[in-house]
Design a protein around this motif. Structure first.
Motif, mmCIF file in Angstrom:
data_model
loop_
_atom_site.group_PDB
_atom_site.id
_atom_site.type_symbol
_atom_site.label_atom_id
_atom_site.label_comp_id
_atom_site.label_asym_id
_atom_site.label_seq_id
_atom_site.Cartn_x
_atom_site.Cartn_y
_atom_site.Cartn_z
ATOM 1 N N MET A 1 0.847 -1.201 0.000
ATOM 2 C CA MET A 1 0.000 0.000 0.000
ATOM 3 C C MET A 1 0.878 1.245 0.000
ATOM 4 O O MET A 1 1.859 1.336 0.731
ATOM 5 C CB MET A 1 -0.909 0.011 1.242
ATOM 6 C CG MET A 1 -1.918 1.139 1.254
ATOM 7 S SD MET A 1 -3.006 1.030 2.695
ATOM 8 C CE MET A 1 -3.957 2.525 2.479
ATOM 9 N N GLU A 2 0.523 2.212 -0.864
ATOM 10 C CA GLU A 2 1.286 3.451 -0.960
ATOM 11 C C GLU A 2 1.152 4.276 0.323
ATOM 12 O O GLU A 2 0.117 4.240 0.999
ATOM 13 C CB GLU A 2 0.776 4.290 -2.145
ATOM 14 C CG GLU A 2 1.040 3.661 -3.509
ATOM 15 C CD GLU A 2 2.411 4.018 -4.035
ATOM 16 O OE1 GLU A 2 3.249 4.530 -3.261
ATOM 17 O OE2 GLU A 2 2.658 3.777 -5.233
ATOM 18 N N GLN A 3 2.226 5.034 0.628
ATOM 19 C CA GLN A 3 2.182 5.947 1.778
ATOM 20 C C GLN A 3 1.122 7.024 1.532
ATOM 21 O O GLN A 3 0.965 7.535 0.436
ATOM 22 C CB GLN A 3 3.549 6.611 1.974
ATOM 23 C CG GLN A 3 3.592 7.690 3.033
ATOM 24 C CD GLN A 3 3.251 7.171 4.420
ATOM 25 O OE1 GLN A 3 3.903 6.273 4.924
ATOM 26 N NE2 GLN A 3 2.213 7.734 5.044
ATOM 27 N N ARG A 4 0.381 7.360 2.577
ATOM 28 C CA ARG A 4 -0.654 8.398 2.492
ATOM 29 C C ARG A 4 -0.077 9.733 2.974
ATOM 30 O O ARG A 4 0.643 9.796 3.981
ATOM 31 C CB ARG A 4 -1.863 8.022 3.355
ATOM 32 C CG ARG A 4 -2.679 6.862 2.790
ATOM 33 C CD ARG A 4 -3.505 6.178 3.880
ATOM 34 N NE ARG A 4 -4.423 7.084 4.551
ATOM 35 C CZ ARG A 4 -5.695 7.291 4.169
ATOM 36 N NH1 ARG A 4 -6.193 6.646 3.120
ATOM 37 N NH2 ARG A 4 -6.479 8.100 4.844
ATOM 38 N N TYR A 5 -0.388 10.795 2.238
ATOM 39 C CA TYR A 5 0.046 12.150 2.581
ATOM 40 C C TYR A 5 -1.176 13.067 2.582
ATOM 41 O O TYR A 5 -1.952 13.072 1.622
ATOM 42 C CB TYR A 5 1.056 12.694 1.572
ATOM 43 C CG TYR A 5 2.283 11.821 1.373
ATOM 44 C CD1 TYR A 5 3.363 11.900 2.243
ATOM 45 C CD2 TYR A 5 2.354 10.930 0.293
ATOM 46 C CE1 TYR A 5 4.496 11.113 2.057
ATOM 47 C CE2 TYR A 5 3.475 10.145 0.099
ATOM 48 C CZ TYR A 5 4.534 10.233 0.982
ATOM 49 O OH TYR A 5 5.653 9.445 0.785
ATOM 50 N N LYS A 162 6.107 16.635 -7.583
ATOM 51 C CA LYS A 162 7.420 16.796 -8.223
ATOM 52 C C LYS A 162 8.541 16.329 -7.299
ATOM 53 O O LYS A 162 9.520 15.718 -7.735
ATOM 54 C CB LYS A 162 7.644 18.258 -8.620
ATOM 55 C CG LYS A 162 6.835 18.715 -9.836
ATOM 56 C CD LYS A 162 7.140 20.167 -10.172
ATOM 57 C CE LYS A 162 6.384 20.613 -11.425
ATOM 58 N NZ LYS A 162 6.931 20.014 -12.655
ATOM 59 N N ILE A 163 8.393 16.625 -6.008
ATOM 60 C CA ILE A 163 9.385 16.170 -5.025
ATOM 61 C C ILE A 163 9.426 14.641 -4.990
ATOM 62 O O ILE A 163 10.508 14.030 -4.963
ATOM 63 C CB ILE A 163 9.052 16.760 -3.632
ATOM 64 C CG1 ILE A 163 9.342 18.259 -3.612
ATOM 65 C CG2 ILE A 163 9.837 16.039 -2.525
ATOM 66 C CD1 ILE A 163 8.818 18.985 -2.384
ATOM 67 N N LEU A 164 8.251 14.004 -4.998
ATOM 68 C CA LEU A 164 8.186 12.541 -4.996
ATOM 69 C C LEU A 164 8.838 11.956 -6.241
ATOM 70 O O LEU A 164 9.507 10.906 -6.177
ATOM 71 C CB LEU A 164 6.727 12.079 -4.893
ATOM 72 C CG LEU A 164 6.034 12.300 -3.534
ATOM 73 C CD1 LEU A 164 4.534 12.052 -3.661
ATOM 74 C CD2 LEU A 164 6.632 11.406 -2.457
ATOM 75 N N GLU A 165 8.672 12.615 -7.381
ATOM 76 C CA GLU A 165 9.306 12.142 -8.623
ATOM 77 C C GLU A 165 10.828 12.196 -8.530
ATOM 78 O O GLU A 165 11.518 11.336 -9.074
ATOM 79 C CB GLU A 165 8.824 13.002 -9.800
ATOM 80 C CG GLU A 165 7.381 12.737 -10.207
ATOM 81 C CD GLU A 165 6.867 13.752 -11.213
ATOM 82 O OE1 GLU A 165 7.683 14.584 -11.681
ATOM 83 O OE2 GLU A 165 5.650 13.721 -11.515
ATOM 84 N N GLU A 166 11.343 13.233 -7.842
ATOM 85 C CA GLU A 166 12.794 13.392 -7.709
ATOM 86 C C GLU A 166 13.381 12.523 -6.598
ATOM 87 O O GLU A 166 14.607 12.426 -6.475
ATOM 88 C CB GLU A 166 13.124 14.876 -7.417
ATOM 89 C CG GLU A 166 12.757 15.836 -8.535
ATOM 90 C CD GLU A 166 13.573 15.596 -9.801
ATOM 91 O OE1 GLU A 166 14.776 15.286 -9.684
ATOM 92 O OE2 GLU A 166 12.992 15.700 -10.901
ATOM 93 N N ASP A 167 12.526 11.909 -5.804
ATOM 94 C CA ASP A 167 12.984 11.067 -4.682
ATOM 95 C C ASP A 167 12.246 9.727 -4.725
ATOM 96 O O ASP A 167 11.486 9.382 -3.825
ATOM 97 C CB ASP A 167 12.700 11.805 -3.360
ATOM 98 C CG ASP A 167 13.279 11.091 -2.139
ATOM 99 O OD1 ASP A 167 14.292 10.378 -2.283
ATOM 100 O OD2 ASP A 167 12.699 11.242 -1.036
ATOM 101 N N PRO A 168 12.459 8.936 -5.811
ATOM 102 C CA PRO A 168 11.652 7.733 -6.036
ATOM 103 C C PRO A 168 11.786 6.674 -4.947
ATOM 104 O O PRO A 168 10.832 5.942 -4.665
ATOM 105 C CB PRO A 168 12.173 7.213 -7.380
ATOM 106 C CG PRO A 168 13.520 7.837 -7.550
ATOM 107 C CD PRO A 168 13.456 9.163 -6.877
ATOM 108 N N ASP A 169 12.954 6.586 -4.321
ATOM 109 C CA ASP A 169 13.123 5.582 -3.254
ATOM 110 C C ASP A 169 12.803 6.153 -1.873
ATOM 111 O O ASP A 169 12.991 5.473 -0.841
ATOM 112 C CB ASP A 169 14.548 5.019 -3.275
ATOM 113 C CG ASP A 169 15.612 6.077 -2.995
ATOM 114 O OD1 ASP A 169 15.249 7.284 -2.920
ATOM 115 O OD2 ASP A 169 16.796 5.714 -2.871
ATOM 116 N N LEU A 170 12.331 7.402 -1.829
ATOM 117 C CA LEU A 170 11.922 8.084 -0.596
ATOM 118 C C LEU A 170 13.046 8.231 0.422
ATOM 119 O O LEU A 170 12.800 8.430 1.614
ATOM 120 C CB LEU A 170 10.730 7.374 0.062
ATOM 121 C CG LEU A 170 9.474 7.205 -0.786
ATOM 122 C CD1 LEU A 170 8.379 6.512 0.020
ATOM 123 C CD2 LEU A 170 8.978 8.545 -1.306
ATOM 124 N N SER A 171 14.293 8.154 -0.028
ATOM 125 C CA SER A 171 15.413 8.232 0.918
ATOM 126 C C SER A 171 15.497 9.613 1.566
ATOM 127 O O SER A 171 15.762 9.732 2.771
ATOM 128 C CB SER A 171 16.728 7.908 0.201
ATOM 129 O OG SER A 171 16.939 8.797 -0.888
#
Length: 458
Positions: A1-5, A162-171
Protein backbone atom coordinates in the motif's frame (compact mmCIF):
# COMPACT_ATOMS: atom_id res chain seq x y z
CA UNK A 1 0.00 0.00 0.00
CA UNK A 2 1.29 3.45 -0.96
CA UNK A 3 2.18 5.95 1.78
CA UNK A 4 -0.65 8.40 2.49
CA UNK A 5 0.05 12.15 2.58
CA UNK A 6 -2.41 14.85 3.70
CA UNK A 7 -1.38 18.08 1.95
CA UNK A 8 -2.85 20.95 3.96
CA UNK A 9 -3.11 24.72 3.94
CA UNK A 10 -4.94 26.91 6.44
CA UNK A 11 -5.89 30.59 6.41
CA UNK A 12 -6.08 32.20 9.84
CA UNK A 13 -6.96 35.32 11.81
CA UNK A 14 -3.23 36.14 11.98
CA UNK A 15 -2.81 36.68 15.73
CA UNK A 16 0.42 34.82 16.31
CA UNK A 17 0.80 31.08 16.64
CA UNK A 18 -1.00 30.81 19.99
CA UNK A 19 -3.86 33.22 19.23
CA UNK A 20 -4.45 32.10 15.63
CA UNK A 21 -7.83 30.69 14.67
CA UNK A 22 -8.59 28.98 11.37
CA UNK A 23 -10.81 30.81 8.86
CA UNK A 24 -10.38 28.31 6.00
CA UNK A 25 -8.82 24.88 5.52
CA UNK A 26 -8.12 22.65 2.54
CA UNK A 27 -6.83 19.06 2.70
CA UNK A 28 -5.87 16.91 -0.29
CA UNK A 29 -5.21 13.24 0.46
CA UNK A 30 -2.57 11.49 -1.67
CA UNK A 31 -1.70 7.83 -1.88
CA UNK A 32 1.76 7.98 -3.34
CA UNK A 33 1.37 10.62 -6.05
CA UNK A 34 -2.32 9.92 -6.69
CA UNK A 35 -5.10 12.16 -5.32
CA UNK A 36 -7.69 10.08 -3.39
CA UNK A 37 -9.76 12.68 -1.53
CA UNK A 38 -10.18 16.41 -1.03
CA UNK A 39 -11.87 18.51 1.62
CA UNK A 40 -12.14 22.30 1.78
CA UNK A 41 -14.30 24.60 3.87
CA UNK A 42 -14.50 28.04 5.41
CA UNK A 43 -14.41 28.01 9.23
CA UNK A 44 -16.03 30.39 11.69
CA UNK A 45 -13.11 31.42 13.96
CA UNK A 46 -15.38 32.85 16.66
CA UNK A 47 -13.27 36.01 16.69
CA UNK A 48 -12.83 39.18 14.65
CA UNK A 49 -10.84 38.94 11.40
CA UNK A 50 -8.49 41.96 11.14
CA UNK A 51 -8.69 44.19 8.06
CA UNK A 52 -5.13 43.42 6.97
CA UNK A 53 -5.98 39.69 6.88
CA UNK A 54 -9.08 40.41 4.81
CA UNK A 55 -6.90 42.47 2.47
CA UNK A 56 -4.54 39.52 2.04
CA UNK A 57 -7.00 36.62 1.77
CA UNK A 58 -10.34 38.21 0.88
CA UNK A 59 -11.91 36.42 3.86
CA UNK A 60 -13.98 38.76 6.04
CA UNK A 61 -16.32 38.38 9.00
CA UNK A 62 -19.45 38.22 6.81
CA UNK A 63 -17.97 35.42 4.68
CA UNK A 64 -17.42 33.12 7.67
CA UNK A 65 -20.57 34.11 9.59
CA UNK A 66 -22.53 30.99 8.58
CA UNK A 67 -19.50 28.69 8.22
CA UNK A 68 -19.09 25.71 10.60
CA UNK A 69 -17.03 26.11 13.77
CA UNK A 70 -13.89 23.99 14.09
CA UNK A 71 -15.48 21.46 16.44
CA UNK A 72 -18.07 20.75 13.71
CA UNK A 73 -15.40 19.78 11.14
CA UNK A 74 -12.89 18.14 13.51
CA UNK A 75 -14.16 14.60 12.81
CA UNK A 76 -13.72 15.08 9.04
CA UNK A 77 -10.15 16.36 9.51
CA UNK A 78 -9.29 13.37 11.72
CA UNK A 79 -10.79 10.99 9.14
CA UNK A 80 -8.95 12.37 6.10
CA UNK A 81 -5.60 12.68 7.89
CA UNK A 82 -5.77 9.29 9.67
CA UNK A 83 -2.60 7.31 8.91
CA UNK A 84 -1.30 10.12 6.68
CA UNK A 85 1.77 12.32 6.92
CA UNK A 86 0.88 15.99 7.43
CA UNK A 87 2.44 17.92 4.49
CA UNK A 88 2.47 21.71 4.15
CA UNK A 89 4.57 24.55 2.84
CA UNK A 90 6.22 25.77 6.07
CA UNK A 91 4.62 22.88 7.92
CA UNK A 92 5.31 24.10 11.46
CA UNK A 93 2.84 26.94 11.01
CA UNK A 94 -0.10 24.93 9.62
CA UNK A 95 0.53 21.93 11.90
CA UNK A 96 0.71 24.01 15.09
CA UNK A 97 -2.44 25.96 14.20
CA UNK A 98 -4.40 22.76 13.53
CA UNK A 99 -3.00 21.09 16.65
CA UNK A 100 -3.97 24.10 18.80
CA UNK A 101 -7.53 24.03 17.42
CA UNK A 102 -7.81 20.37 18.43
CA UNK A 103 -6.27 21.12 21.82
CA UNK A 104 -8.97 23.77 22.42
CA UNK A 105 -11.67 21.09 22.03
CA UNK A 106 -9.83 18.58 24.23
CA UNK A 107 -8.24 16.39 21.55
CA UNK A 108 -4.54 15.57 21.15
CA UNK A 109 -3.76 15.81 17.42
CA UNK A 110 -0.49 14.07 16.49
CA UNK A 111 0.77 13.35 12.97
CA UNK A 112 4.15 12.90 11.36
CA UNK A 113 4.91 15.98 9.28
CA UNK A 114 6.90 17.07 6.21
CA UNK A 115 7.80 20.59 5.10
CA UNK A 116 7.82 21.29 1.35
CA UNK A 117 10.02 24.36 1.93
CA UNK A 118 12.79 22.26 3.46
CA UNK A 119 12.31 19.41 0.98
CA UNK A 120 12.48 21.85 -1.94
CA UNK A 121 15.72 23.34 -0.62
CA UNK A 122 17.21 19.84 -0.59
CA UNK A 123 15.81 18.56 -3.89
CA UNK A 124 15.85 21.81 -5.92
CA UNK A 125 18.97 23.58 -4.57
CA UNK A 126 20.17 26.99 -5.68
CA UNK A 127 16.82 28.68 -6.37
CA UNK A 128 16.44 32.40 -5.63
CA UNK A 129 13.55 31.91 -3.21
CA UNK A 130 11.56 29.04 -1.71
CA UNK A 131 8.33 30.89 -1.02
CA UNK A 132 5.37 29.11 -2.60
CA UNK A 133 4.85 31.82 -5.22
CA UNK A 134 8.50 31.91 -6.32
CA UNK A 135 8.81 28.11 -6.32
CA UNK A 136 5.75 27.85 -8.55
CA UNK A 137 7.33 30.33 -10.97
CA UNK A 138 10.69 28.50 -10.95
CA UNK A 139 9.14 25.03 -11.40
CA UNK A 140 6.33 25.98 -13.82
CA UNK A 141 3.52 25.22 -11.38
CA UNK A 142 0.18 26.93 -11.87
CA UNK A 143 -0.86 28.91 -8.81
CA UNK A 144 -4.44 30.20 -8.81
CA UNK A 145 -6.33 31.96 -6.04
CA UNK A 146 -3.20 32.83 -4.00
CA UNK A 147 -3.60 33.15 -0.21
CA UNK A 148 -6.75 31.05 -0.21
CA UNK A 149 -6.58 27.56 1.29
CA UNK A 150 -7.66 25.65 -1.84
CA UNK A 151 -5.47 27.59 -4.27
CA UNK A 152 -2.34 27.22 -2.11
CA UNK A 153 -3.05 23.55 -1.36
CA UNK A 154 -3.53 22.66 -5.04
CA UNK A 155 -0.15 24.26 -5.88
CA UNK A 156 1.53 22.52 -2.93
CA UNK A 157 0.15 19.16 -4.13
CA UNK A 158 1.80 19.62 -7.55
CA UNK A 159 5.04 20.73 -5.85
CA UNK A 160 4.99 17.68 -3.58
CA UNK A 161 4.31 15.37 -6.53
CA UNK A 162 7.42 16.80 -8.22
CA UNK A 163 9.39 16.17 -5.02
CA UNK A 164 8.19 12.54 -5.00
CA UNK A 165 9.31 12.14 -8.62
CA UNK A 166 12.79 13.39 -7.71
CA UNK A 167 12.98 11.07 -4.68
CA UNK A 168 11.65 7.73 -6.04
CA UNK A 169 13.12 5.58 -3.25
CA UNK A 170 11.92 8.08 -0.60
CA UNK A 171 15.41 8.23 0.92
CA UNK A 172 15.31 12.02 1.33
CA UNK A 173 11.74 12.06 2.62
CA UNK A 174 12.47 9.28 5.11
CA UNK A 175 15.52 11.15 6.38
CA UNK A 176 13.27 14.16 7.04
CA UNK A 177 10.79 11.95 8.90
CA UNK A 178 13.45 10.60 11.26
CA UNK A 179 12.63 12.20 14.61
CA UNK A 180 16.33 12.27 15.47
CA UNK A 181 17.06 14.21 12.29
CA UNK A 182 17.61 17.95 12.63
CA UNK A 183 15.56 18.36 9.47
CA UNK A 184 12.48 17.44 11.47
CA UNK A 185 12.85 20.34 13.91
CA UNK A 186 14.68 23.10 12.04
CA UNK A 187 12.88 26.22 10.80
CA UNK A 188 12.11 26.18 7.06
CA UNK A 189 14.86 28.51 5.81
CA UNK A 190 17.82 27.04 7.72
CA UNK A 191 20.09 24.39 6.27
CA UNK A 192 21.06 21.50 8.53
CA UNK A 193 24.67 22.01 7.42
CA UNK A 194 24.66 25.43 9.11
CA UNK A 195 23.70 23.87 12.41
CA UNK A 196 26.28 21.11 12.03
CA UNK A 197 28.98 23.75 11.50
CA UNK A 198 28.22 25.52 14.80
CA UNK A 199 30.90 25.00 17.49
CA UNK A 200 30.22 23.56 20.93
CA UNK A 201 32.20 26.46 22.47
CA UNK A 202 31.49 29.66 24.42
CA UNK A 203 30.67 32.69 22.29
CA UNK A 204 27.88 34.65 20.67
CA UNK A 205 25.48 33.72 17.87
CA UNK A 206 23.51 35.99 15.56
CA UNK A 207 20.21 35.09 13.89
CA UNK A 208 19.84 36.94 10.57
CA UNK A 209 16.87 37.41 8.28
CA UNK A 210 16.70 37.13 4.49
CA UNK A 211 18.39 40.53 4.09
CA UNK A 212 21.25 39.57 6.46
CA UNK A 213 19.87 41.89 9.14
CA UNK A 214 20.56 40.75 12.71
CA UNK A 215 17.22 39.94 14.35
CA UNK A 216 18.54 38.24 17.51
CA UNK A 217 21.87 38.21 19.36
CA UNK A 218 22.58 35.68 22.08
CA UNK A 219 25.48 34.38 24.15
CA UNK A 220 26.15 30.78 25.12
CA UNK A 221 28.58 28.51 26.92
CA UNK A 222 27.88 26.03 24.11
CA UNK A 223 26.84 27.81 20.91
CA UNK A 224 25.47 24.76 19.05
CA UNK A 225 23.45 23.48 22.00
CA UNK A 226 21.95 26.90 22.73
CA UNK A 227 20.99 27.59 19.11
CA UNK A 228 19.24 24.22 18.77
CA UNK A 229 17.33 24.84 22.01
CA UNK A 230 15.57 27.80 20.34
CA UNK A 231 13.94 25.42 17.85
CA UNK A 232 12.52 23.13 20.54
CA UNK A 233 10.94 26.03 22.42
CA UNK A 234 7.19 26.22 21.68
CA UNK A 235 6.77 29.85 22.71
CA UNK A 236 5.23 32.15 20.13
CA UNK A 237 8.30 34.43 20.09
CA UNK A 238 10.71 31.54 19.49
CA UNK A 239 8.53 30.18 16.71
CA UNK A 240 8.41 33.57 14.94
CA UNK A 241 12.18 33.95 15.37
CA UNK A 242 12.69 30.60 13.64
CA UNK A 243 10.36 31.56 10.79
CA UNK A 244 12.33 34.75 10.08
CA UNK A 245 15.82 33.25 10.42
CA UNK A 246 17.68 32.49 7.20
CA UNK A 247 21.31 32.34 8.40
CA UNK A 248 23.19 32.07 11.69
CA UNK A 249 26.59 33.66 12.31
CA UNK A 250 28.70 33.19 15.41
CA UNK A 251 31.92 34.25 17.08
CA UNK A 252 33.86 32.04 19.48
CA UNK A 253 35.12 33.94 22.53
CA UNK A 254 36.65 31.17 24.64
CA UNK A 255 34.84 32.26 27.81
CA UNK A 256 31.48 33.50 29.03
CA UNK A 257 32.67 36.95 30.20
CA UNK A 258 33.63 38.16 26.72
CA UNK A 259 30.53 36.45 25.29
CA UNK A 260 28.36 38.53 27.66
CA UNK A 261 30.18 41.75 26.78
CA UNK A 262 30.01 41.07 23.05
CA UNK A 263 26.30 40.21 23.27
CA UNK A 264 25.70 43.58 24.99
CA UNK A 265 27.63 45.37 22.23
CA UNK A 266 25.66 43.62 19.46
CA UNK A 267 22.32 44.51 21.09
CA UNK A 268 23.41 48.15 21.55
CA UNK A 269 24.72 48.41 17.99
CA UNK A 270 22.07 46.49 16.01
CA UNK A 271 18.96 46.76 18.24
CA UNK A 272 17.73 43.28 17.13
CA UNK A 273 13.98 42.79 16.74
CA UNK A 274 13.73 39.69 18.98
CA UNK A 275 15.97 40.87 21.84
CA UNK A 276 14.08 42.47 24.71
CA UNK A 277 16.68 42.80 27.48
CA UNK A 278 19.36 45.53 27.32
CA UNK A 279 17.59 47.48 24.57
CA UNK A 280 16.61 50.43 26.74
CA UNK A 281 19.59 52.80 27.07
CA UNK A 282 20.48 53.86 30.60
CA UNK A 283 21.79 57.43 30.85
CA UNK A 284 24.46 57.72 33.56
CA UNK A 285 24.62 60.34 36.30
CA UNK A 286 27.92 62.27 36.38
CA UNK A 287 29.60 64.26 39.12
CA UNK A 288 30.83 67.32 37.22
CA UNK A 289 32.70 70.52 38.09
CA UNK A 290 32.34 74.13 36.97
CA UNK A 291 33.30 77.63 38.20
CA UNK A 292 30.49 79.99 39.25
CA UNK A 293 30.39 83.80 39.00
CA UNK A 294 32.11 84.18 42.37
CA UNK A 295 34.97 82.04 41.12
CA UNK A 296 33.96 79.16 43.42
CA UNK A 297 34.65 75.71 42.03
CA UNK A 298 31.32 73.91 42.28
CA UNK A 299 30.40 70.24 42.03
CA UNK A 300 27.05 69.01 40.74
CA UNK A 301 25.19 65.98 39.41
CA UNK A 302 24.30 65.90 35.73
CA UNK A 303 22.64 63.17 33.67
CA UNK A 304 24.02 62.79 30.14
CA UNK A 305 25.82 60.40 27.82
CA UNK A 306 28.84 62.70 27.64
CA UNK A 307 31.66 62.07 30.10
CA UNK A 308 33.99 64.89 28.96
CA UNK A 309 33.74 66.94 32.18
CA UNK A 310 32.91 64.05 34.47
CA UNK A 311 34.80 63.34 37.67
CA UNK A 312 32.85 60.14 38.30
CA UNK A 313 29.70 58.51 36.95
CA UNK A 314 26.95 56.31 38.39
CA UNK A 315 23.89 54.53 37.03
CA UNK A 316 21.48 55.76 39.70
CA UNK A 317 20.90 59.23 41.11
CA UNK A 318 20.95 57.83 44.65
CA UNK A 319 24.48 56.43 44.15
CA UNK A 320 25.68 59.73 42.69
CA UNK A 321 24.23 61.72 45.63
CA UNK A 322 25.78 59.33 48.16
CA UNK A 323 29.20 59.68 46.50
CA UNK A 324 28.93 63.47 46.41
CA UNK A 325 27.89 63.61 50.07
CA UNK A 326 30.92 61.46 50.93
CA UNK A 327 33.22 63.90 49.10
CA UNK A 328 31.62 66.81 50.97
CA UNK A 329 32.20 65.21 54.35
CA UNK A 330 35.72 63.93 53.59
CA UNK A 331 37.02 67.24 52.18
CA UNK A 332 34.85 69.64 54.22
CA UNK A 333 33.05 71.02 51.20
CA UNK A 334 29.96 73.19 51.13
CA UNK A 335 26.70 71.30 50.38
CA UNK A 336 25.29 74.44 48.77
CA UNK A 337 28.20 74.63 46.32
CA UNK A 338 27.91 70.91 45.67
CA UNK A 339 24.25 71.41 44.64
CA UNK A 340 23.06 69.22 47.52
CA UNK A 341 21.10 72.16 48.87
CA UNK A 342 19.19 74.72 46.82
CA UNK A 343 19.00 77.63 49.28
CA UNK A 344 20.72 80.94 48.43
CA UNK A 345 21.61 81.66 52.04
CA UNK A 346 24.28 80.02 54.17
CA UNK A 347 24.14 76.21 53.89
CA UNK A 348 22.19 74.29 56.51
CA UNK A 349 22.29 70.71 55.29
CA UNK A 350 20.56 68.13 57.52
CA UNK A 351 23.53 65.78 57.33
CA UNK A 352 26.67 67.68 56.28
CA UNK A 353 27.94 70.15 58.90
CA UNK A 354 31.57 70.41 57.79
CA UNK A 355 31.37 73.58 55.63
CA UNK A 356 33.99 76.19 56.67
CA UNK A 357 31.86 79.12 55.52
CA UNK A 358 32.67 79.76 51.87
CA UNK A 359 28.91 80.17 51.26
CA UNK A 360 28.78 83.06 53.81
CA UNK A 361 32.14 84.51 52.68
CA UNK A 362 33.80 83.42 55.95
CA UNK A 363 36.35 81.35 54.02
CA UNK A 364 38.50 82.51 51.12
CA UNK A 365 37.46 81.17 47.73
CA UNK A 366 41.06 80.15 46.92
CA UNK A 367 41.34 78.00 50.06
CA UNK A 368 38.00 76.35 49.35
CA UNK A 369 38.87 75.67 45.71
CA UNK A 370 42.06 73.87 46.77
CA UNK A 371 39.99 71.39 48.78
CA UNK A 372 37.60 70.90 45.85
CA UNK A 373 40.56 70.13 43.58
CA UNK A 374 41.86 67.59 46.08
CA UNK A 375 38.40 65.99 46.22
CA UNK A 376 38.33 65.78 42.42
CA UNK A 377 41.82 64.27 42.29
CA UNK A 378 40.85 61.76 44.97
CA UNK A 379 37.82 60.70 42.95
CA UNK A 380 39.79 60.44 39.71
CA UNK A 381 42.48 58.33 41.41
CA UNK A 382 39.82 55.77 42.35
CA UNK A 383 39.29 55.02 38.65
CA UNK A 384 41.48 51.98 38.31
CA UNK A 385 43.09 50.69 35.15
CA UNK A 386 43.25 46.92 35.07
CA UNK A 387 42.77 43.83 32.97
CA UNK A 388 40.87 40.61 33.60
CA UNK A 389 42.52 37.58 32.05
CA UNK A 390 40.39 34.64 30.93
CA UNK A 391 40.59 31.51 28.80
CA UNK A 392 41.28 32.01 25.10
CA UNK A 393 39.72 30.35 22.09
CA UNK A 394 42.48 27.73 21.94
CA UNK A 395 44.73 26.02 24.46
CA UNK A 396 47.73 28.26 23.71
CA UNK A 397 45.81 31.53 23.84
CA UNK A 398 44.58 33.84 26.59
CA UNK A 399 41.92 36.51 26.41
CA UNK A 400 41.73 39.77 28.30
CA UNK A 401 39.22 42.49 29.13
CA UNK A 402 40.69 45.98 29.43
CA UNK A 403 39.34 48.60 31.85
CA UNK A 404 41.11 51.98 31.78
CA UNK A 405 40.37 54.71 34.33
CA UNK A 406 37.28 52.80 35.39
CA UNK A 407 35.90 52.55 31.84
CA UNK A 408 35.53 49.33 29.83
CA UNK A 409 37.66 49.74 26.71
CA UNK A 410 37.29 46.36 25.01
CA UNK A 411 38.68 42.84 24.82
CA UNK A 412 41.40 40.98 22.97
CA UNK A 413 43.37 37.78 22.59
CA UNK A 414 47.08 37.13 23.15
CA UNK A 415 49.40 34.18 22.82
CA UNK A 416 50.23 32.66 26.20
CA UNK A 417 53.94 33.35 25.64
CA UNK A 418 53.42 37.07 24.88
CA UNK A 419 54.60 39.36 27.67
CA UNK A 420 52.48 42.49 28.11
CA UNK A 421 52.24 44.49 31.32
CA UNK A 422 51.53 48.14 30.50
CA UNK A 423 48.21 49.70 29.63
CA UNK A 424 49.66 50.90 26.32
CA UNK A 425 50.63 47.32 25.36
CA UNK A 426 47.04 46.14 25.73
CA UNK A 427 45.61 49.22 23.99
CA UNK A 428 47.58 48.35 20.86
CA UNK A 429 45.84 44.97 20.50
CA UNK A 430 42.45 45.59 22.13
CA UNK A 431 39.24 45.33 20.11
CA UNK A 432 37.64 48.62 21.10
CA UNK A 433 34.10 48.48 22.48
CA UNK A 434 31.65 50.94 24.04
CA UNK A 435 31.33 51.38 27.79
CA UNK A 436 27.66 51.21 28.78
CA UNK A 437 25.53 50.57 31.82
CA UNK A 438 25.20 46.94 30.76
CA UNK A 439 28.93 46.30 30.26
CA UNK A 440 29.60 47.98 33.62
CA UNK A 441 27.10 45.63 35.29
CA UNK A 442 28.60 42.58 33.57
CA UNK A 443 32.14 43.38 34.72
CA UNK A 444 31.06 44.37 38.24
CA UNK A 445 29.04 41.17 38.61
CA UNK A 446 31.96 39.07 37.34
CA UNK A 447 34.38 40.62 39.86
CA UNK A 448 31.85 40.27 42.69
CA UNK A 449 31.46 36.54 41.97
CA UNK A 450 35.15 35.78 41.40
CA UNK A 451 36.74 38.18 43.89
CA UNK A 452 39.25 41.01 43.46
CA UNK A 453 42.02 38.52 42.70
CA UNK A 454 40.82 38.34 39.09
CA UNK A 455 41.89 41.99 38.63
CA UNK A 456 45.43 42.60 37.37
CA UNK A 457 46.22 46.30 37.97
CA UNK A 458 48.05 48.23 35.26
Amino acid sequence: MEQRYAVIDVETTGKGINGNRITEICIVLLEGKVIRDKYTTLVNPDQHIPNYITGLTGIDNDLVHDAPAFDEIAARILEITEGAIFVAHNVSFDYNVVRNEFKAIGHNFVRKKLCTVRLSRKIFPGLYSYSLGNLCTSLNIQLKNRHRAEGDTDATVVLFQKILEEDPDLSIINSFLNIRSKQATLPPHLKAEQIEALPASPGIYLFKDQKEKIIYAGKAKNIKQRVISHFYDKKNKEYLLGQKTHTIDYEVTGNELIALLLEAEMIRKHYPEFNTAQKKPVIPFHIISYTNRRGVLQLAIDQSYSADTSIEFYYSRADAIAALEELCISFELCPRYCNLQQSTARCSHYKIKSCKGVCSQEEAVEAYNLRVQKAMESSLNKKMSYIIKEKGRTGDEQSFVLVKDGMYRGYGFIDETTQVAQSEDFEEIVRLQTHTYHTSKIITSYIRKRGDEVIIPL
